[in-house]
Design a protein around this motif. Structure first.
Motif, PDB file in Angstrom:
ATOM      1  N   ASN A  71       8.403   4.051   0.604  1.00 25.95           N
ATOM      2  CA  ASN A  71       7.261   4.484  -0.197  1.00 25.95           C
ATOM      3  C   ASN A  71       5.936   3.890   0.266  1.00 25.95           C
ATOM      4  O   ASN A  71       4.882   4.268  -0.257  1.00 25.95           O
ATOM      5  CB  ASN A  71       7.474   4.091  -1.665  1.00 25.95           C
ATOM      6  N   PHE A  72       5.969   3.001   1.240  1.00 22.54           N
ATOM      7  CA  PHE A  72       4.775   2.246   1.601  1.00 22.54           C
ATOM      8  C   PHE A  72       4.393   2.431   3.071  1.00 22.54           C
ATOM      9  O   PHE A  72       5.238   2.708   3.920  1.00 22.54           O
ATOM     10  CB  PHE A  72       5.016   0.756   1.327  1.00 22.54           C
ATOM     11  N   SER A  73       3.109   2.257   3.356  1.00 29.16           N
ATOM     12  CA  SER A  73       2.666   2.199   4.741  1.00 29.16           C
ATOM     13  C   SER A  73       3.279   0.957   5.373  1.00 29.16           C
ATOM     14  O   SER A  73       3.240  -0.130   4.797  1.00 29.16           O
ATOM     15  CB  SER A  73       1.140   2.118   4.791  1.00 29.16           C
ATOM     16  N   ILE A 100       0.858  -1.185   0.000  1.00 30.70           N
ATOM     17  CA  ILE A 100       0.000   0.000   0.000  1.00 30.70           C
ATOM     18  C   ILE A 100       0.896   1.237   0.000  1.00 30.70           C
ATOM     19  O   ILE A 100       1.574   1.539   0.993  1.00 30.70           O
ATOM     20  CB  ILE A 100      -0.947   0.001   1.209  1.00 30.70           C
ATOM     21  N   ALA A 101       0.928   1.919  -1.138  1.00 28.08           N
ATOM     22  CA  ALA A 101       1.734   3.132  -1.268  1.00 28.08           C
ATOM     23  C   ALA A 101       1.040   4.284  -0.538  1.00 28.08           C
ATOM     24  O   ALA A 101      -0.184   4.386  -0.532  1.00 28.08           O
ATOM     25  CB  ALA A 101       1.937   3.479  -2.733  1.00 28.08           C
ATOM     26  N   ALA A 128      -2.230  10.048  12.531  1.00 30.74           N
ATOM     27  CA  ALA A 128      -2.638  11.220  11.751  1.00 30.74           C
ATOM     28  C   ALA A 128      -1.459  12.027  11.232  1.00 30.74           C
ATOM     29  O   ALA A 128      -1.575  12.729  10.219  1.00 30.74           O
ATOM     30  CB  ALA A 128      -3.543  12.108  12.604  1.00 30.74           C
ATOM     31  N   ASP A 129      -0.321  11.948  11.916  1.00 28.39           N
ATOM     32  CA  ASP A 129       0.845  12.725  11.491  1.00 28.39           C
ATOM     33  C   ASP A 129       1.733  11.976  10.507  1.00 28.39           C
ATOM     34  O   ASP A 129       2.835  12.444  10.195  1.00 28.39           O
ATOM     35  CB  ASP A 129       1.661  13.168  12.700  1.00 28.39           C
ATOM     36  N   ARG A 130       1.273  10.843  10.030  1.00 23.54           N
ATOM     37  CA  ARG A 130       2.035  10.070   9.045  1.00 23.54           C
ATOM     38  C   ARG A 130       1.366  10.171   7.673  1.00 23.54           C
ATOM     39  O   ARG A 130       0.169  10.439   7.565  1.00 23.54           O
ATOM     40  CB  ARG A 130       2.122   8.601   9.461  1.00 23.54           C
ATOM     41  N   ALA A 131       2.167   9.943   6.612  1.00 23.97           N
ATOM     42  CA  ALA A 131       1.618   9.976   5.254  1.00 23.97           C
ATOM     43  C   ALA A 131       0.469   8.981   5.141  1.00 23.97           C
ATOM     44  O   ALA A 131       0.574   7.840   5.588  1.00 23.97           O
ATOM     45  CB  ALA A 131       2.716   9.660   4.242  1.00 23.97           C
ATOM     46  N   ARG A 132      -0.626   9.415   4.542  1.00 22.79           N
ATOM     47  CA  ARG A 132      -1.833   8.610   4.492  1.00 22.79           C
ATOM     48  C   ARG A 132      -1.720   7.513   3.445  1.00 22.79           C
ATOM     49  O   ARG A 132      -1.185   7.724   2.349  1.00 22.79           O
ATOM     50  CB  ARG A 132      -3.055   9.478   4.162  1.00 22.79           C
ATOM     51  N   PRO A 133      -2.240   6.314   3.741  1.00 23.65           N
ATOM     52  CA  PRO A 133      -2.273   5.260   2.720  1.00 23.65           C
ATOM     53  C   PRO A 133      -3.092   5.726   1.527  1.00 23.65           C
ATOM     54  O   PRO A 133      -4.128   6.384   1.691  1.00 23.65           O
ATOM     55  CB  PRO A 133      -2.916   4.073   3.445  1.00 23.65           C
ATOM     56  N   CYS A 134      -2.624   5.387   0.348  1.00 23.74           N
ATOM     57  CA  CYS A 134      -3.213   5.983  -0.860  1.00 23.74           C
ATOM     58  C   CYS A 134      -3.727   4.951  -1.860  1.00 23.74           C
ATOM     59  O   CYS A 134      -4.870   5.018  -2.294  1.00 23.74           O
ATOM     60  CB  CYS A 134      -2.163   6.879  -1.511  1.00 23.74           C
ATOM     61  N   ARG A 135      -2.875   3.955  -2.226  1.00 21.52           N
ATOM     62  CA  ARG A 135      -3.313   3.007  -3.246  1.00 21.52           C
ATOM     63  C   ARG A 135      -2.521   1.706  -3.143  1.00 21.52           C
ATOM     64  O   ARG A 135      -1.401   1.674  -2.629  1.00 21.52           O
ATOM     65  CB  ARG A 135      -3.165   3.589  -4.654  1.00 21.52           C
ATOM     66  N   VAL A 136      -3.131   0.651  -3.655  1.00 21.28           N
ATOM     67  CA  VAL A 136      -2.504  -0.672  -3.672  1.00 21.28           C
ATOM     68  C   VAL A 136      -1.683  -0.806  -4.948  1.00 21.28           C
ATOM     69  O   VAL A 136      -2.154  -0.474  -6.046  1.00 21.28           O
ATOM     70  CB  VAL A 136      -3.563  -1.781  -3.595  1.00 21.28           C
TER      71      VAL A 136
END
Length: 247
Positions: A56-58, A40-41, A113-121
């Motif tokens: 680049n990934f969660s 999950i990027a 909440a302070d981390r980059a949000r999961p975006c796409r698989v």
């Protein structure tokens, strides 16, 4: 004592769940089948064609709650069932766009909440291990026991997200096997390099909450942050729990 294969673990979605297997078929030059097949990027990812680095990934190093996800993968349907103590279970086919979106929505509450949000698989056509080459992570139950004793608390195998756990090696003997080959069943693997660890290992895989200074303990007791080794598959073959590991 004869060394034997104690556990086989697979992680279909990188950093999002683990499952244990009784046997698996290894192929030359490949990762464990379906291990880290998806990832999950996050929103800040700068992906490269094919394999991309782990930042680049969660992942558990930034979102320790992810460490408590368990998984079951159905190879025939390519569906992954995930469970977490704080969420309702979910089953998705990550290759289906609508279901991949449901997966991303499902994991969002587990990311601070302070981390980059999961975006796409995403997928790379090979396992997205933390090594730039297709690898199988081999770890030692004796080394884990030695570390647990020094830390004064039991360490689960699932903190380390390895693939193959060997029972019967002397503690830390795996580091002396770099450049050598080992045989498990009909498969032949070459030990390539040590695995340097990150903060994900500090989280309890049952709860997803940080409860151990694993990196500090490795530094304090051994002078490094390494645990386990990466190997490449030289000759493929089916391997199973209980088979002898020959060096």
């Amino acid at each position: 004592m004869t060394a034997r294969l104690g556990h086989i673990c697979r992680h279909p979605i990188k950093a999002h769940g683990r499952e244990e297997l009784a046997s698996v078929l290894l192929s030359p030059g490949a990762c464990l089948p379906w291990d880290r097949h998806w990832a999950i990027a996050h929103e800040s990812a700068k992906l490269e064609p094919g394999w991309s680095p782990c930042h680049n990934f969660s992942r558990g190093a930034k979102a320790p709650a992810l460490m408590a996800i368990t998984a079951t993968f159905d190879e025939s349907s390519r569906a992954v069932s995930l469970a977490h103590p704080d969420l309702s279970p979910i089953t998705v086919r990550p290759d289906v766009a609508e279901e991949a979106e449901r997966l991303v929505d499902w994991v969002r509450p587990l990311v601070p909440a302070d981390r980059a949000r999961p975006c796409r698989v995403v997928t790379a056509g090979r396992g997205m291990t933390d090594s730039a080459f297709p690898s199988v992570a081999i770890l030692s139950l004796s080394s884990l026991s030695d570390l647990s004793e020094r830390m004064g608390q039991p360490m689960s195998i699932h903190r380390w997200r390895g693939n193959l756990w060997v029972d019967g090696w002397a503690p830390w003997a795996e580091f002396g096997l770099i450049g050598q080959e080992i045989r498990i069943g009909s498969a032949l693997l070459r030990i390539e390099e040590r695995i340097t660890r990150c903060r994900a290992t500090s989280a309890d895989p049952d709860t997803g909450r940080i409860d151990a200074d694993t990196l500090g303990a490795l530094e304090r007791h051994y002078g490094h942050r390494d645990f386990g080794v990466y190997a490449t598959v030289v000759e493929g073959g089916r391997i199973a729990i209980g088979e002898e590991v020959r060096t």
